[in-house]
Design an enzyme around this catalytic site. Structure first.
Site, PDB file in Angstrom:
ATOM      1  N   GLU A  81       0.873  -1.172   0.000  1.00 30.53           N
ATOM      2  CA  GLU A  81       0.000   0.000   0.000  1.00 30.53           C
ATOM      3  C   GLU A  81       0.916   1.229   0.000  1.00 30.53           C
ATOM      4  O   GLU A  81       1.728   1.398   0.907  1.00 30.53           O
ATOM      5  CB  GLU A  81      -0.846  -0.059   1.275  1.00 30.53           C
ATOM      6  CG  GLU A  81      -1.812   1.041   1.463  1.00 30.53           C
ATOM      7  CD  GLU A  81      -2.479   0.988   2.851  1.00 30.53           C
ATOM      8  OE1 GLU A  81      -3.048   2.000   3.233  1.00 30.53           O
ATOM      9  OE2 GLU A  81      -2.400  -0.046   3.557  1.00 30.53           O
ATOM     10  N   ASP A 106      -4.650  10.317   9.587  1.00 33.15           N
ATOM     11  CA  ASP A 106      -3.307   9.896   9.971  1.00 33.15           C
ATOM     12  C   ASP A 106      -2.818  10.588  11.230  1.00 33.15           C
ATOM     13  O   ASP A 106      -3.010  11.789  11.413  1.00 33.15           O
ATOM     14  CB  ASP A 106      -2.321  10.153   8.830  1.00 33.15           C
ATOM     15  CG  ASP A 106      -2.472   9.124   7.728  1.00 33.15           C
ATOM     16  OD1 ASP A 106      -2.488   7.923   8.062  1.00 33.15           O
ATOM     17  OD2 ASP A 106      -2.604   9.506   6.561  1.00 33.15           O
TER      18      ASP A 106
END
Lengths: 410, 265
Positions: B48, B59
């Site tokens: 990924e 994030d």
């Protein structure tokens, strides 16, 4: 307060204003946003909630604010300038309407904690105020650049019992404070409400914040008719995210003879690239949950905005404003730092009113409109007061030195 | 090999698939490629690749730091596609994890075309849900790309069903309520979400967000078809800013630990 469903200028049930708005959000937050949408719509349909909100605004926040004919300024510029005095509200700006509405809804939903983002600190102070009023825990995210330049507002939030978290990531300003508040919310959504500070973000915030702020325009329209017997020829507000502007504009959208103007922060001037004129100079994109105009580079990375006004220093804008610009119902133009500061000084000296530097952008725009519209009536939303901006004024005008001459020159 | 084939191969082996993440462009474009190739070599089944973005709301601080440095050093969307091409050339299925605006700005159809031409398998999209992804779904279908959407512990059953119906490749179950690289996911915490997801689909279900060690991978692999690790890999690179060889060794060691973990379940 009016609770009419969205008109042809409003959003559909999925939050779309034409091609703008929607909900571009992590799945983790979607259930909370759905829950909020339902709770808000039920609350607005509940006469008890509406009455409670109006009572708090009236008795606690000093609302409705007056509509004031600035006669000396009007004489100076040759048009009738009317000021909606949101600067007189508790905490000094229109933002108290939004936070009291959202905090009342938070209580109704049974949540115990609120989070908020803030740029200059005005929405943070308003959120901390509402949290104190309702007895809620409050955490405010603020870029570390802003905590330094707005230390007084950090102190206000602390005194009001809020926790202030300095955000160092990204550009360490408002957009990053929003990112960090969203990250908190992803982890705390079961017991926490996000008091979003402007009419932007994912559905339902653009519509919900508008409805909590629309009293500005509803009151101003009625006051204008009652006091002067006419509707204004033009109305003007400053636009960062756009809550005070959409709060003013909404009541006038169906009045086709009323021209609507939003003034964005032109910073150092459009040609310098250092500005926050998102609609005027940005491109369509997705930021903080909505499709709207965004200041962005070729790769879709958000570009840092620049303005002397921290409250307008945002690289996105509420999606309904993008829509109103797109269909031509409202016109969005930049006003530069210099134009805004000149307008601030002019209002101080002609009317004895020191406006917030944000609101001074609306005034600067209105002064330009006055040149093109001699004798017409121009209604300006004076969205906040300038106490918080004395540091900026001190630096910009080199104030604070005692005058050299003594005695009365006459 | 496709993503679904990689998951199927792991299933036949009686284990979960290991999905490893790094952002493109950190410490620079070639450094990112070298890191991902080391992870492939040491046992990641699926890769990924993060597209660094200025406003990454899902994030935590670790991935933010690497992505921000990559952007400051000038990484472009084209560099991400170049990274995909280099990794996909190994035959390991390679997905891009991206926030939506960079794709919208590049042009959804153009992005899908260029991703497919680079050998990319599809996208993981953390800030859009299928109900606001009509243009991506159309482009992915036209180019036979995987559409990996996320489900969350807070998702309703109806939303899980809607999400899995729109997904291809695998379904990404978030292991915690929170952002990457913060709290630790537990089997007890994530098992109900996996069960609710599997009730709606035959697609494999991978668990990510909050997974960082081989022991955790082993525990989660009991319930999930795949284990997705991001921040822990990025941390290894951030820990060795001036010694790339040491950073690569650390990535290899972590991959080996995780690969053993998914085989221990």
């Amino acid at each position: 307060m009016t609770t009419t469903p969205s008109s042809r200028f409003g959003a559909d049930e999925r939050g779309w204003f034409g091609d703008f708005g929607g909900r571009f959000m992590p799945e983790a937050l979607v259930s909370a946003l759905d829950e909020l949408t339902v709770a808000w719509q039920e609350a607005m349909a509940d006469p008890t909630f509406v009455a409670d909100f109006e009572k708090i605004l009236r008795e606690y926040a000093g609302i409705p604010s007056p509509l004031y004919h600035a006669e000396r300024l009007s004489e100076r510029v040759g048009a009738r300038i009317l000021l909606k005095r949101e600067d007189l509200n508790h905490t000094g700006a229109h933002k108290i309407r939004n936070v009291l509405g959202q905090a009342l809804l938070t209580k109704r939903m049974g949540k115990s904690r609120v989070i908020a983002e803030t740029g200059a600190g005005q929405h943070g102070v308003a959120s901390a105020t509402a949290a104190a009023y309702f007895g809620l825990d409050c955490t405010v995210y603020m870029g570390s650049v802003d905590t330094k330049r707005q230390a007084l507002n950090v102190a206000r939030m602390h005194l009001l019992g809020a926790k202030v978290v300095a955000v160092d990531s990204g550009s360490a300003t408002l957009k990053d404070a929003i990112n960090e508040a969203l990250r908190d919310w992803v982890a705390s959504v079961d017991h926490t409400a996000y008091l979003f500070g402007t009419a932007a973000g994912p559905h339902p915030f653009p519509s919900m914040v508008r409805e909590f702020c629309r009293g500005i325009g509803d009151e101003a329209r009625a006051q204008c008719l009652e006091q002067y017997g006419v509707l204004p020829d033009a109305i003007a507000a400053c636009v960062g995210g756009g809550s005070n502007a959409i709060g003013l504009f909404t009541a006038f959208l169906e009045d086709e003879d009323v021209d609507i103007y939003g003034f964005e922060a032109g910073g150092d001037g459009f040609e310098t690239g250092r500005h926050a004129a998102t609609i005027y100079a940005g491109d369509r994109g997705v930021l903080h949950g909505a499709r709207t105009f965004v200041l962005q580079d070729e790769d879709g990375q958000t570009i840092e905005s620049h303005s002397i006004s921290a409250g307008l220093d945002y690289p996105g804008v509420g999606p309904q404003h993008s829509f109103l610009a797109d269909i031509g119902r409202a016109t969005y133009l930049p006003a530069t730092d210099a134009e805004a500061m000149d307008a601030m000084a002019l209002l101080a000296r002609t009317e004895g009113i020191i406006p917030a530097v944000e609101s001074a952008h609306a005034l600067a725009g209105a002064l330009k409109l006055a040149e093109e519209r001699p004798g017409q009536t121009i209604l300006v939303n004076l969205s906040g007061r300038g106490d918080k901006d004395m540091g900026t004024a001190l630096e910009y005008f080199r104030l604070g030195q005692a005058d050299a001459e003594t005695g009365d020159p006459a | 090999m496709s993503v679904s084939t990689a998951f199927e191969k792991a299933r036949v082996d009686g284990r979960a698939a290991l999905v490893g993440y790094l952002p493109a462009g950190y410490p620079d474009v070639q450094g990112g490629i070298d890191g991902l190739l080391a992870m492939v070599e040491a046992g990641c089944d699926v890769i990924e690749i993060g597209l660094p973005y200025s406003d990454p709301v899902m994030d935590g601080p670790i991935i933010q730091a690497a992505a921000q440095q990559a952007l400051e050093r000038g990484v472009r969307t084209a560099d991400v596609l170049r990274t995909v091409e280099a990794v996909a050339a190994t035959g390991t299925p390679t997905l891009v994890m991206t926030y939506w605006n960079p794709v919208a700005r590049y042009g959804v159809e153009r992005f899908a075309t260029d991703l497919a031409n680079a050998g990319g398998a599809g996208l993981i999209t953390p800030d859009i849900t299928p109900d606001f992804a009509e243009d991506w779904i159309a482009a992915a279908d036209a180019h036979d790309l995987d559409k990996v959407f996320l489900v969350s512990p807070s998702s309703t059953d109806a939303r899980i069903a809607m999400t899995t119906a729109a997904s291809r490749g695998f379904v990404y179950a978030t292991g915690i309520m929170g952002v990457t690289g913060t709290a630790q996911a537990t089997a007890a915490g994530v098992a109900p979400l996996i069960a609710r997801t599997k009730a709606t689909t035959d697609l494999p279900v991978g668990v990510g967000v909050g997974v960082s060690t081989g022991d955790q991978a082993a525990e989660l692999a009991t319930y999930a078809d795949g284990v997705i690790v991001g921040s822990a890999f990025v941390r290894r690179l951030l820990d060795h800013p001036d010694d790339r060889a040491a950073g690569l060794r650390a990535l290899t060691e972590l991959t080996a630990d995780l690969a053993a973990g998914v085989r221990r379940a």
